[in-house]
Design an enzyme around this catalytic site. Structure first.
Site, PDB file in Angstrom:
ATOM      1  N   HIS B 125       0.849  -1.190   0.000  1.00  0.00           N
ATOM      2  CA  HIS B 125       0.000   0.000   0.000  1.00  0.00           C
ATOM      3  C   HIS B 125       0.882   1.238   0.000  1.00  0.00           C
ATOM      4  O   HIS B 125       2.066   1.173   0.302  1.00  0.00           O
ATOM      5  CB  HIS B 125      -0.895   0.008   1.247  1.00  0.00           C
ATOM      6  CG  HIS B 125      -0.137  -0.243   2.511  1.00  0.00           C
ATOM      7  ND1 HIS B 125      -0.133  -1.470   3.143  1.00  0.00           N
ATOM      8  CD2 HIS B 125       0.691   0.540   3.244  1.00  0.00           C
ATOM      9  CE1 HIS B 125       0.647  -1.412   4.212  1.00  0.00           C
ATOM     10  NE2 HIS B 125       1.164  -0.199   4.306  1.00  0.00           N
ATOM     11  N   ARG B 204      13.993  -5.139   3.273  1.00  0.00           N
ATOM     12  CA  ARG B 204      13.116  -5.711   4.293  1.00  0.00           C
ATOM     13  C   ARG B 204      11.712  -5.396   3.804  1.00  0.00           C
ATOM     14  O   ARG B 204      11.397  -4.237   3.484  1.00  0.00           O
ATOM     15  CB  ARG B 204      13.395  -5.062   5.644  1.00  0.00           C
ATOM     16  CG  ARG B 204      12.456  -5.522   6.776  1.00  0.00           C
ATOM     17  CD  ARG B 204      11.267  -4.610   6.933  1.00  0.00           C
ATOM     18  NE  ARG B 204      10.473  -4.944   8.113  1.00  0.00           N
ATOM     19  CZ  ARG B 204       9.296  -4.407   8.390  1.00  0.00           C
ATOM     20  NH1 ARG B 204       8.773  -3.510   7.584  1.00  0.00           N
ATOM     21  NH2 ARG B 204       8.643  -4.746   9.481  1.00  0.00           N
ATOM     22  N   ASP B 206       7.785  -4.940   4.117  1.00  0.00           N
ATOM     23  CA  ASP B 206       6.704  -4.693   5.060  1.00  0.00           C
ATOM     24  C   ASP B 206       5.465  -5.487   4.645  1.00  0.00           C
ATOM     25  O   ASP B 206       5.104  -5.511   3.465  1.00  0.00           O
ATOM     26  CB  ASP B 206       6.399  -3.187   5.047  1.00  0.00           C
ATOM     27  CG  ASP B 206       5.443  -2.784   6.146  1.00  0.00           C
ATOM     28  OD1 ASP B 206       5.790  -2.971   7.330  1.00  0.00           O
ATOM     29  OD2 ASP B 206       4.346  -2.269   5.834  1.00  0.00           O
ATOM     30  N   GLU B 236       8.690  -9.384   6.408  1.00  0.00           N
ATOM     31  CA  GLU B 236       8.089  -9.237   7.727  1.00  0.00           C
ATOM     32  C   GLU B 236       6.942 -10.240   7.853  1.00  0.00           C
ATOM     33  O   GLU B 236       5.787  -9.948   7.543  1.00  0.00           O
ATOM     34  CB  GLU B 236       7.550  -7.807   7.928  1.00  0.00           C
ATOM     35  CG  GLU B 236       6.977  -7.595   9.338  1.00  0.00           C
ATOM     36  CD  GLU B 236       5.945  -6.467   9.412  1.00  0.00           C
ATOM     37  OE1 GLU B 236       5.645  -6.029  10.526  1.00  0.00           O
ATOM     38  OE2 GLU B 236       5.417  -6.042   8.362  1.00  0.00           O
ATOM     39  N   HIS B 318      10.645  -1.287  16.224  1.00  0.00           N
ATOM     40  CA  HIS B 318       9.712  -0.151  16.281  1.00  0.00           C
ATOM     41  C   HIS B 318       8.275  -0.625  16.465  1.00  0.00           C
ATOM     42  O   HIS B 318       7.390   0.181  16.732  1.00  0.00           O
ATOM     43  CB  HIS B 318       9.841   0.652  14.983  1.00  0.00           C
ATOM     44  CG  HIS B 318       9.372  -0.129  13.788  1.00  0.00           C
ATOM     45  ND1 HIS B 318      10.039  -1.236  13.307  1.00  0.00           N
ATOM     46  CD2 HIS B 318       8.273   0.013  13.019  1.00  0.00           C
ATOM     47  CE1 HIS B 318       9.373  -1.728  12.273  1.00  0.00           C
ATOM     48  NE2 HIS B 318       8.298  -0.993  12.080  1.00  0.00           N
ATOM     49  N   ASP B 319       8.043  -1.910  16.288  1.00  0.00           N
ATOM     50  CA  ASP B 319       6.683  -2.460  16.400  1.00  0.00           C
ATOM     51  C   ASP B 319       6.424  -3.113  17.752  1.00  0.00           C
ATOM     52  O   ASP B 319       5.352  -3.697  17.956  1.00  0.00           O
ATOM     53  CB  ASP B 319       6.448  -3.505  15.297  1.00  0.00           C
ATOM     54  CG  ASP B 319       5.987  -2.871  13.990  1.00  0.00           C
ATOM     55  OD1 ASP B 319       5.436  -1.757  14.045  1.00  0.00           O
ATOM     56  OD2 ASP B 319       6.184  -3.495  12.939  1.00  0.00           O
ATOM     57  N   ASP B 363       4.070   1.975  21.252  1.00  0.00           N
ATOM     58  CA  ASP B 363       4.165   3.005  20.214  1.00  0.00           C
ATOM     59  C   ASP B 363       3.299   4.210  20.602  1.00  0.00           C
ATOM     60  O   ASP B 363       2.132   4.020  20.913  1.00  0.00           O
ATOM     61  CB  ASP B 363       3.687   2.350  18.905  1.00  0.00           C
ATOM     62  CG  ASP B 363       3.458   3.340  17.782  1.00  0.00           C
ATOM     63  OD1 ASP B 363       3.890   4.491  17.889  1.00  0.00           O
ATOM     64  OD2 ASP B 363       2.828   2.899  16.785  1.00  0.00           O
ATOM     65  N   ARG B 367       9.719   4.886  20.409  1.00  0.00           N
ATOM     66  CA  ARG B 367      10.411   5.591  19.331  1.00  0.00           C
ATOM     67  C   ARG B 367      10.995   6.916  19.838  1.00  0.00           C
ATOM     68  O   ARG B 367      10.952   7.932  19.154  1.00  0.00           O
ATOM     69  CB  ARG B 367       9.429   5.823  18.176  1.00  0.00           C
ATOM     70  CG  ARG B 367       8.887   4.510  17.634  1.00  0.00           C
ATOM     71  CD  ARG B 367       7.684   4.649  16.714  1.00  0.00           C
ATOM     72  NE  ARG B 367       7.176   3.325  16.329  1.00  0.00           N
ATOM     73  CZ  ARG B 367       6.221   3.112  15.425  1.00  0.00           C
ATOM     74  NH1 ARG B 367       5.659   4.147  14.804  1.00  0.00           N
ATOM     75  NH2 ARG B 367       5.815   1.889  15.141  1.00  0.00           N
TER      76      ARG B 367
END
Lengths: 455, 455
Positions: B125, B204, B206, B236, B318-319, B363, B367
């Site tokens: 997307h 990588r 997504d 991922e 980051h997730d 999150d 971060r």
């Protein structure tokens, strides 16, 4: 000083989506070609026909043969609008047009033919799809681009009827740049410089009066002329342009007042005034010869002669109905109007398709796909334009000579162009009846010299 | 075959807005620097701190000194989001990050230090600010980009709660590409190729499982490997990845299951499971040594050994919340978890700041701006990571050796890595109590050989 080449220029204005779909490598992101509207179907406000710069390259010889030696392009940068006045990315030629690669090739090919290229620069506002504006849409006050615009309130209502941020004519599609912000200002000025790497010959400036900041335009001029001292800077100013024509901002403006005088005189009672009134031309007046002359002379006196001879003289454009329709299809009047345009001081400018007599009413009807079926061309009009362009290009006096009044009454106008030892007399008969008259030449030629009929 | 260099890699994951604001020429359009959030203020969902690639270049030596030899960047292309997963332009590095110029320099500088660089590719997307989507927003069915997306209805309701077009998790911010459309597909594949001109070492990917089309990923692999046969393609995929790891799609995946096993074992009863559960980690289980071993072994058996040794082994990112917070600030456990990560098969991956023991919850708290005040660094943790990285880099058996079970009970795990003649024994004591045990070595070493304590 204005650029010398402009005084020798005959401009052809191209609306890129509608001139020609040429063959070239697809740019990225590529449109789906089968989604384009039919070329000959009536244009719509939102539809695309797929004209591109490859198509212009294919037709440079055609354009040159008609007598044009300069191209003025409506915007070509990435945009979500078919007219591309809603800029998405000022550093990318729209992928549908062929991208930056196509522009490079186009300028190269044009220059090889001694043709110049100027681009349309929209610096007052961008399209709402522009990265900086989208950034503010998403992040509101947290966006480091928030000062690029004049925001009245968050959240932004970019899809409502009236924008809650400064926008051109309050149209939410067109957020106005905050040109006082240093980053934004630097960006716009860097755009102005950048495209000279591609060899462009100047900028036509869209609604420059909306940036109410003479220092912006002074800096713009300095930066542009540093790139190319012969670059042409021409502003879209529809009326008095004294403010911008003092030598420190623009070289010239789009001389619609001159176009209106020609249309008013040549069009006379035939003129479709209601049609004109819907456009930037405003309500045109039918003008007698003296009124026309007075307007012309006033225009020629208002600015330095150096500017007058570098004005972009224009009757019709993507912002007006086509001349063929304004003059209700009376081809002879269209021919006469163009003949006048080519004999007056300043660079004649012809909107694509007007040279073949295309019809076109109010926007978007004035943006039809260029007709390439030669059977539908009005040859007599093309011949007039070719002939007048050739005449102008062969006679320096028509390009640089002063305008001198000779005669004006009813539908009859006579004037001279004089330059050093050479003079040309132009007589215009805007009536359907023949006209015979003795024009007093006021010592235009040295005694004993013989006048030659040039047509 | 998976790339050899990945088996030798120790990855450092960088979230570009938060690593370091370095000095470099501003890219275009430039943000207003005074608009950035304070570096040390708690991160917000929409705020920007102004980290950039120039900052990463400034700190390459720091990164190298910690033992890392590969960088994995969260997305760096133009985006309206601080995490940049909402791509605006796949051919432009975000101007805030320094633009394409900064990436070129970064890769150059990294390669000079024998460090690799992989980028995050979001191909399922785009952001709603992407040119093609904005084009459809403005022109609806008249847009030649309409087939780039899956549109259910016009007008698009991109700012409503639920999208009337296919979008990632039905989030209108993220319109799903129609990868079956040839133009759209060609665009995405050209992106995958393009950045190898900048010297990148891989992608990588997504949420690649969302593109439910193996042929897309096969073509992706062919195109990428044609650019660079040693390019790393890592998906991922949070769970079983058999479908994509048959040799014709990805080289490896992000090995969160391995990370979960380590966290479950080392974290034991300390683990903040509620915090983990809010993230992609899901609800973690406290694991005894045998359960942990079983999970590891299952992972090592599931895929070819060539893949196992090239997996991107990862505990936090980051997730997820930061490991320091997941383990409630118990530094010794954090050290132990990393020690395990570095001794298992597959490439250890550390999220920026985890090496200094930064805290971070859900999150966007995970971060935070990287801490550069050395007084706030947890030195013991840094030393563990440096030491383990050095050990791994000095012993091929830790990078390529098979995993062999030795012992597992309660909080005590022992395993060996074996490669040719060389073996390493790893003993992990996840309890606060000392542990003395004789581990049966099952003929790991030739008779008479002396084992050496490596720590």
């Amino acid at each position: 000083m204005t650029p010398e080449w402009v005084k020798d220029a005959v401009f052809y204005q191209i609306f890129p989506d509608r001139f020609r779909m040429g063959a070239g490598p697809p740019a990225s992101p590529a449109p789906v070609y089968s989604s384009f509207e039919a070329w000959d179907a009536p244009p719509t406000l939102r539809g695309f026909k797929g004209g591109n710069l490859w198509g212009v390259i294919e037709k440079l010889d055609y354009i040159k043969e008609q007598g044009f030696n300069a191209l003025y392009f409506c915007p070509i940068f990435s945009s979500t609008a078919n007219h591309r006045y809603h800029t998405s990315d000022y550093f990318q030629v729209d992928p549908m047009l062929g991208g930056n690669t196509a522009l490079r090739k186009l300028v190269e090919e044009a220059h090889q033919r001694d043709m110049r290229v100027i681009l349309d620069g929209v610096f007052n506002h961008c399209g709402r799809a522009h990265f900086a504006f989208q950034h503010v849409m998403e992040n509101e006050a947290a966006s480091p681009y928030r000062d690029w615009f004049h925001i009245y309130k968050f959240p932004l209502n970019a899809y409502a009827k009236h924008a809650n941020y400064a926008a051109w004519w309050n149209n939410p599609e067109l957020p106005k740049f905050n040109t006082a912000n240093p980053e934004c200002r630097a960006y716009l000025l860097s755009v102005a410089e950048y495209w000279f790497q591609y060899g462009i010959d100047g900028w036509r400036l869209d609604v420059p009066n909306e940036i109410d900041d003479d220092e912006f335009w002074r800096e713009f001029r300095r930066r542009v002329k540093a790139q190319n001292p012969e670059a042409y800077i021409v502003g879209e100013i529809w009326d008095d342009a004294t403010r911008w024509l003092k030598g420190d901002q623009f070289d010239a403006v789009m001389n619609y007042p001159l176009g209106r005088a020609i249309l008013g005189f040549v069009g006379a009672e035939v003129l479709d005034k209601d049609l004109a009134a819907k456009s930037g031309l405003g309500r045109l007046e039918s003008l007698g010869a003296m009124a026309c002359h007075n307007r012309l002379e006033e225009l020629f006196r208002r600015y330095d002669w150096d500017i007058v001879s570098a004005q972009m003289n224009i009757m019709t454009s993507h912002d007006t109905p086509r001349i063929y329709s304004l003059l209700r299809g009376q081809l002879e009047r269209v021919q006469l109007a163009f003949a006048m345009l080519f004999t007056l001081p300043g660079a004649p400018t012809v909107y694509y398709g007007d040279e073949i007599g295309m019809a076109g009413g109010h926007d978007p009807d004035n943006r039809r796909g260029m007709i390439w079926d030669e059977a539908r061309w009005h040859r007599s009009l093309m011949q007039t334009i070719q002939q007048m362009a050739a005449l102008r290009l062969s006679l320096p006096v028509l390009r640089r000579g002063r305008y001198q009044y000779l005669y004006a009454q009813d539908s009859h106008l006579a004037f001279a162009r004089t330059h050093g030892q050479s003079s040309v007399v132009v007589t215009v008969n805007a009536s359907p009846e023949p006209w015979r008259i003795s024009v007093p030449l006021h010592g235009l030629w040295p005694r004993g010299e013989q006048a030659v009929d040039l047509l």
